[in-house]
Design a protein around this motif. Structure first.
Motif, PDB file in Angstrom:
ATOM      1  N   ARG A   1      -1.568  -0.002  -7.807  1.00 53.07           N
ATOM      2  CA  ARG A   1      -2.634   0.503  -6.938  1.00 53.07           C
ATOM      3  C   ARG A   1      -3.759  -0.522  -6.808  1.00 53.07           C
TER       4      ARG A   1
ATOM      5  N   ALA B   1       2.045   6.979  -6.783  1.00 51.05           N
ATOM      6  CA  ALA B   1       1.018   7.945  -7.153  1.00 51.05           C
ATOM      7  C   ALA B   1       1.508   9.379  -6.935  1.00 51.05           C
TER       8      ALA B   1
ATOM      9  N   ASP C   1      -5.035  -2.758  -3.399  1.00 49.95           N
ATOM     10  CA  ASP C   1      -6.425  -2.890  -2.930  1.00 49.95           C
ATOM     11  C   ASP C   1      -6.834  -4.355  -2.855  1.00 49.95           C
TER      12      ASP C   1
ATOM     13  N   ALA D   1       2.300   1.831  -3.559  1.00 46.41           N
ATOM     14  CA  ALA D   1       1.303   2.424  -4.449  1.00 46.41           C
ATOM     15  C   ALA D   1       1.131   3.904  -4.155  1.00 46.41           C
ATOM     16  N   PHE D   2       1.170   4.286  -2.866  1.00 45.83           N
ATOM     17  CA  PHE D   2       1.017   5.692  -2.500  1.00 45.83           C
ATOM     18  C   PHE D   2       2.208   6.523  -3.000  1.00 45.83           C
TER      19      PHE D   2
ATOM     20  N   ARG E   1       1.813   1.751 -12.732  1.00 47.32           N
ATOM     21  CA  ARG E   1       1.415   2.412 -11.485  1.00 47.32           C
ATOM     22  C   ARG E   1      -0.045   2.084 -11.145  1.00 47.32           C
ATOM     23  N   ALA E   2      -0.923   2.081 -12.162  1.00 43.25           N
ATOM     24  CA  ALA E   2      -2.327   1.737 -11.912  1.00 43.25           C
ATOM     25  C   ALA E   2      -2.465   0.289 -11.454  1.00 43.25           C
TER      26      ALA E   2
ATOM     27  N   ARG F   1       0.830  -1.194   0.000  1.00 41.72           N
ATOM     28  CA  ARG F   1       0.000   0.000   0.000  1.00 41.72           C
ATOM     29  C   ARG F   1       0.874   1.259   0.000  1.00 41.72           C
TER      30      ARG F   1
END
Length: 1152
Positions: free
Chosen positions: A967, A948, A971, A944-945, A963-964, A941
């Motif tokens: 993320r 972004a 999740d 991913a942060f 990158r997507a 997590r």
């Protein structure tokens, strides 16, 4: 880097650079690491040619500025670099300037004087001593004048040699430029030849498609489809396509074909113009020669030697007079040599200097000056010639580049042309494809029969092996059971038996047409796969047909060997053991059918364009070789036959000339005889007697003279004897005329008869002689025999002439009757006229034969010209084959460009890959981080942060997608972590329930195992009685569930045995139908598939038959009506069997 004059040999480490426009040469000190742009910079500094306008060539390679000299294997002693000025290659560039030579005037020294150069002896009282220093000054003046002239001559001669070297350099530069142009022209020529070859092949194919389109349509319309394939909309092969659309496509193809043909003609015209320009350039190059100019310069080198010898003489004279002057000053003159004697000796020397040496040197200098002027003119002409030629070469290079750019467009249009003609090719290929499909059906049916036979054979072998294994185990258990308890043996698992192996092959190829190999030619005749009717290759369609037929046979052999491998592999296992229910003959027939059908399919699958291909190189070479051998042999035979005919013609001409001479002589003689007879008849009787006596004497002398002359001309001829005999005959006639005392009428008639007798008989003799000569020419070895025969015939003829006349003369002498003489001569004249007509006919036949021989000679000459043309064409083809090497070089260059392009693409991909690798490294560190699943979810997590937050607008799509994905993955992992906790709690509860169920399962497993063993024994006993052949009542049959949810019997001979609906109804209560059913046959009913209308009409009669059969007590199954007229989807007219069985206790699946 230094420069110097260029030499023929360049030392190692020195680079020779030549300027093409003026012939200047420079020698540069450099090594392999020196860049080309450094050489260009030096040339710019000394010649003033900008770097951007410099074009450097070494052999066929162009030197790039950014590369080092070592890349081109420079510097080297055997390689030269030529520099061309691009500004001079344009058409509007100015003409080169005139060559200039530095000050070539000779500055002679000043005249000597005593005031400028005083000497001690100038004040001497003796005139002789006073003259000595004057002579010394004059001799020194002569020496300096000669030296000035000599130095000026040397400078001029050096300029001549420099001009010659520069012209040689310019010629080499021009040859290098033209060689480079010829290299690219050869590449373009090869591309043009390949394109025209491909275009010619496709153009012939497309023309044939357009011209024979109507014939192809009629062919498809005639061929009807197989009855099983016919529908309302498809009854013949033409129904596969839309005819209206095809006619529109034909118009489009025809228009495109004409347009493309026009463009290709324009391309051909451009290439021909280019070829003409190249040929003109090479012809111009051969017209330039400087050999005579070089020889003239070498001849003028003798003037330099002559001046050198004069300078040596002048130097010697100066030394002599200087020694005399020095001796006078030192008073060392010998007693024998006084000053007056020295002065008198120096006078002639002075005269030689003034009148001989100096004029000669000036004359040599003038000759060298003229040579220099000629060299300047030649050099200016060479500059202009090179300038014009280089402009033409540059223009040709521009045309070559322009044409090379057009070839990809033409190839693309040609590919589009193939796409436009796709409908016409479809029409041409429907017939062969239909025939190939029918042949493939026959092949598959034969292969299926062989395959099924192999499967049955394999099942029998496995069953035999299983029986042997079962017997062995039973014997082992019986023997060892006496010592070991049975329960121990059962625990060891020794009571198990091998399972029955069922070789079950799922039905396949059930929808194949019911055709045999003979039906292929019936429904798809061989004319569907036909060659083109008109092929234009090498002038005759026969040669094309043989070549393409040969290539098709080769391809057929290769493909058929590949296509029959599977069939031979199937048969190879069947030869050692016969298949149950099938003989070896049937197996062999099936194999042969499969091979024949495979060959037919391969022939139909051949590409139709192969009929329009050109000759292969090896075949062309062998064809040319055989043609050359046959041509040489035919020419040799033609020459020999021509010589023979010429010899025969010469002989016959000689014979004709001899015959003409003889005829003229004999006619003249007969005319003289006739005139003599007229004179005798007009004179009186008294004068007649005297005149006839004189004429007779004259006649005898004339005849004897003529005969002797005639004998001298043709002494070796067999007609000599005949001539002598005729002479005697003439004498007898004259004697008879003198002795007769008849009237004028009798004399006239006598003379007429004599002339008519002689002429035909002489012609007859000449024709006999001609026949004799022909026999000698034609038969050779039989010459002597023919000569004797001719000689005898001539004697016979002469006898025939002489004997009747002698008899007539004797008869007249005895009887004195003139009428009898006239009658005898008239009969003899008729006989001779007939013989003359026969010989005239033979003469006309001989003339006709001569005319035929002359015509045959002209025919042979025409054949020789045709053979010569064929030989010239073969030589042109050989020259074309020599150009194949240029194609390989062009391909290598193309591959190199492609490699460079791929390298650049690889560098871009590598940069992108490195960026993605860094992202994957961060992901890997996150995944491999310690701390368990909880820390993994948190770290993912956080990754991913961070990704972004670090996003920017300049990133590529791959990075944004990555990158997507991170993320979304974070999740998903969070959600999975929550589900994991719930699953752990459920697992703990499931484990407790599993323990309880496991105990209960173990108890039931022991019970099921005992029941399964008993069930297996019963099932084995039933399976051993299953029938796989022809089914009869009371046999055990096995039925398998097929894809149509019908139970079909396993049978080797017929696959149309189906289980009745009553038997299948016993399993309707089950949740799923069993895979197979085994039962005892109690009833078999044979039925035939009929149309639904026929079934309805017969339904009433079937009900009556059922009532009758029920009344008689015979059970009969109810008929199938309505939609059940064909429940199994079989073709009309096919028979099938509905079987009713008694179920046996068999399970469809073993226990777990």
């Amino acid at each position: 880097m230094s420069s110097g004059s260029a030499e023929d040999f360049v030392a190692r480490g020195k680079l020779a650079v030549h300027i093409a426009e003026n012939g200047h040469s420079y020698e540069l000190e450099c090594d392999e690491s020196t860049p080309v742009e450094a050489v260009q910079g030096y040339i710019e500094s000394v010649e003033g040619i900008p770097v951007n306008d410099q074009l450097l060539l070494c052999l066929d390679a162009k030197l790039e500025p950014q590369r080092p000299l070592g890349f081109y294997k420079l510097p080297s002693s055997d390689r030269e670099v030529f520099l061309y000025n691009r500004a001079r290659l344009s058409p509007d560039s100015p003409l080169p300037g005139q060559e200039q030579v530095e000050n070539d005037e000779i500055c002679e020294p000043r005249s000597p004087s005593s005031s400028h150069n005083p000497h001690p002896l100038d004040e001497a009282l003796d005139p002789a001593l006073k003259a000595l220093p004057s002579y010394e000054r004059q001799f020194r003046y002569h020496f300096h004048c000669g030296k000035a002239i000599y130095n000026g001559t040397i400078v001029k001669y050096d300029n001549c040699e420099r001009f010659l070297k520069e012209q040689k350099v310019q010629l080499r530069a021009l040859e290098t430029a033209m060689a480079n142009m010829d290299h690219y022209y050869r590449i373009l020529e090869q591309m043009y030849m390949d394109f025209m070859k491909c275009y010619g092949q496709r153009q012939r194919y497309h023309s044939d498609l357009l011209s024979n389109f109507k014939r192809d349509i009629e062919k498809l319309k005639v061929i009807k489809l197989h009855p099983a394939l016919k529908t309302e909309s498809r009854k013949c092969l033409l129904d596969f396509v839309k005819e209206e659309k095809l006619w529109k496509s034909v118009d489009e193809c025809n228009s495109f074909h004409r347009q493309f043909e026009t463009k290709v003609l324009e391309l051909k015209q451009m290439f021909n113009e280019l070829k003409q320009r190249v040929d003109d350039l090479f012809s111009i190059r051969t017209s330039v020669a400087i050999g005579d100019f070089e020889l003239m310069i070498k001849e003028h080198q003798g003037y330099i030697g002559e001046q050198k010898s004069i300078m040596q003489s002048l130097s010697k004279d100066v030394n002599t007079v200087k020694k005399l002057v020095d001796d006078c000053l030192s008073c060392q003159l010998s007693t024998s040599l006084r000053p007056h004697d020295a002065v008198s000796a120096l006078g002639p020397m002075y005269d030689v200097h003034e009148k001989n040496h100096l004029p000669k040197m000036r004359n040599c200098e003038n000759s060298i000056s003229k040579l220099l002027d000629s060299c300047k003119n030649k050099k200016n002409e060479m500059n202009l010639f090179v300038h014009n030629c280089m402009q033409k070469v540059a223009y040709v290079q521009y045309i070559i580049k322009d044409l090379r750019k057009k070839f990809p467009a033409f190839k693309e249009v040609m590919a589009h042309q193939d796409f436009v003609f796709r409908d016409l090719k479809l029409v041409r290929g429907i017939g062969p494809a239909y025939r190939a499909c029918l042949a493939e059906v026959v092949r598959r049916k034969s292969s299926m029969k062989l395959y099924m036979g192999m499967a049955g054979q394999l099942a029998e072998r496995l069953a035999m092996r299983r029986d042997v294994e079962v017997k062995r185990r039973e014997e082992f258990n019986k023997t060892q059971g006496e010592y070991i308890p049975r329960d121990i043996l059962a625990s060891m698992g020794l009571f198990d038996t091998p399972s029955q192996c069922d070789v079950n092959i799922a039905p396949f190829d059930g929808n194949l047409l019911e055709i045999d190999i003979a039906d292929v030619d019936r429904y798809a005749p061989e004319r569907l796969v036909g060659m083109p009717l008109k092929l234009e290759r090498y002038g005759t369609p026969k040669g094309s047909f043989s070549l393409t037929n040969e290539s098709s046979q080769l391809s057929e052999a290769d493909d058929s060997s590949v296509g029959t491998i599977d069939t031979e592999g199937i048969i190879e296992g069947c030869e050692s053991m016969e298949i149950a229910g099938t003989s070896k003959m049937e197996v062999e027939n099936a194999r042969l059918k499969a091979e024949l059908a495979s060959a037919i399919a391969i022939l139909c699958s051949l590409n139709p364009e192969m009929w329009y291909e050109s000759l292969d190189d090896s075949k062309l070479e062998s064809l040319l070789r055989s043609t050359a051998e046959k041509t040489s042999e035919a020419l040799h035979l033609k020459d020999e036959y021509a010589k023979q005919l010429q010899c025969m013609l010469n002989q016959r001409q000689l014979q004709s000339l001899s015959y003409e001479k003889r005829i003229q002589e004999l006619e003249q003689r007969l005319a003289d005889h006739y005139l003599q007879g007229q004179k005798l008849s007009s004179s009186k009787e008294a004068y007649d007697s005297a005149a006839s006596t004189m004429k007779a004497d004259d006649c005898k002398s004339e005849i004897s003279g003529d005969g002797e002359a005639f004998m001298g001309q043709v002494s070796a001829d067999p007609m000599d004897e005949a001539s002598c005999t005729l002479a005697s005959l003439d004498t007898k006639v004259e004697r008879f005329s003198r002795q007769s005392s008849k009237s004028r009428e009798g004399l006239d008639e006598n003379m007429t008869d004599s002339s008519s007798v002689l002429n035909p008989q002489l012609d007859l003799l000449m024709l006999e002689q001609q026949h004799h000569g022909l026999q000698i020419v034609d038969k050779g070895g039989k010459g002597k025999l023919e000569e004797q025969t001719a000689f005898k015939q001539e004697n016979i003829v002469v006898d025939r002439i002489s004997d009747p006349l002698n008899i007539a003369c004797d008869t007249v002498a005895e009887s004195g009757s003139a009428a009898s003489i006239s009658q005898v001569k008239g009969d003899f004249v008729l006989e001779l006229q007939n013989a003359l007509a026969d010989k005239s006919n033979e003469c006309s036949e001989t003339e006709s034969k001569l005319k035929a021989a002359i015509e045959e000679i002209s025919t042979l000459k025409k054949e020789f010209e045709i053979s010569q043309k064929l030989l010239d064409e073969s030589q042109m083809n050989c020259a074309h084959l020599e150009n194949c090497l240029h194609e390989a070089r062009e391909e290598a260059h193309t591959h190199l460009c492609a490699a460079d392009r791929r390298a650049s693409e690889y560098s871009a991909l590598r940069a992108s890959a490195l960026k993605m690798r860094s992202l994957f490294e961060r992901l890997r560190s996150t995944v491999t981080a310690s701390g368990g699943i909880v820390s993994f979810a948190d770290s993912l997590r956080g990754l991913a942060f961070s990704l972004a937050n670090s996003a920017n607008d300049n990133e590529d799509d791959g990075t944004m997608e990555f990158r997507a994905c991170i993320r979304v993955l974070a999740d998903k992992v969070g959600a999975l972590f929550q589900q994991r906790a719930e699953f752990l709690e459920r697992c703990s509860r499931a484990e407790a329930a599993q323990g309880y169920l496991k105990k209960e399962l173990d108890e039931k497993k022991e019970l099921v195992k005992c029941l399964y063993n008993k069930h297996q024994l019963e099932k084995q006993a039933n399976k051993e009685k299953i029938s796989f052949g022809r089914l009869e009542v009371h046999d055990i049959a096995a039925f398998v569930l097929n894809s149509a949810s019908h139970y079909e019997a396993i049978n080797r001979h017929c696959s149309n045995y189906y289980l009745s609906a009553e038997c299948v109804a016993f399993y309707d209560h089950l949740p799923s139908k069993p895979i197979y059913i085994i039962g005892l046959i109690v009833h078999i009913e044979r039925q035939v598939v009929k149309s639904p209308t026929l079934v309805r009409s017969m339904h009433g009669r079937d009900q009556e038959d059922n009532h009758l059969s029920s009344g008689m007590g015979t059970p009969r199954p109810p008929p199938v009506i309505g939609s059940r007229a064909n429940p199994y989807g079989l073709p009309l007219g096919c028979e099938y069997f509905v079987v009713t069985v008694a179920m046996l206790p068999v399970d469809s699946s073993p226990p777990s």
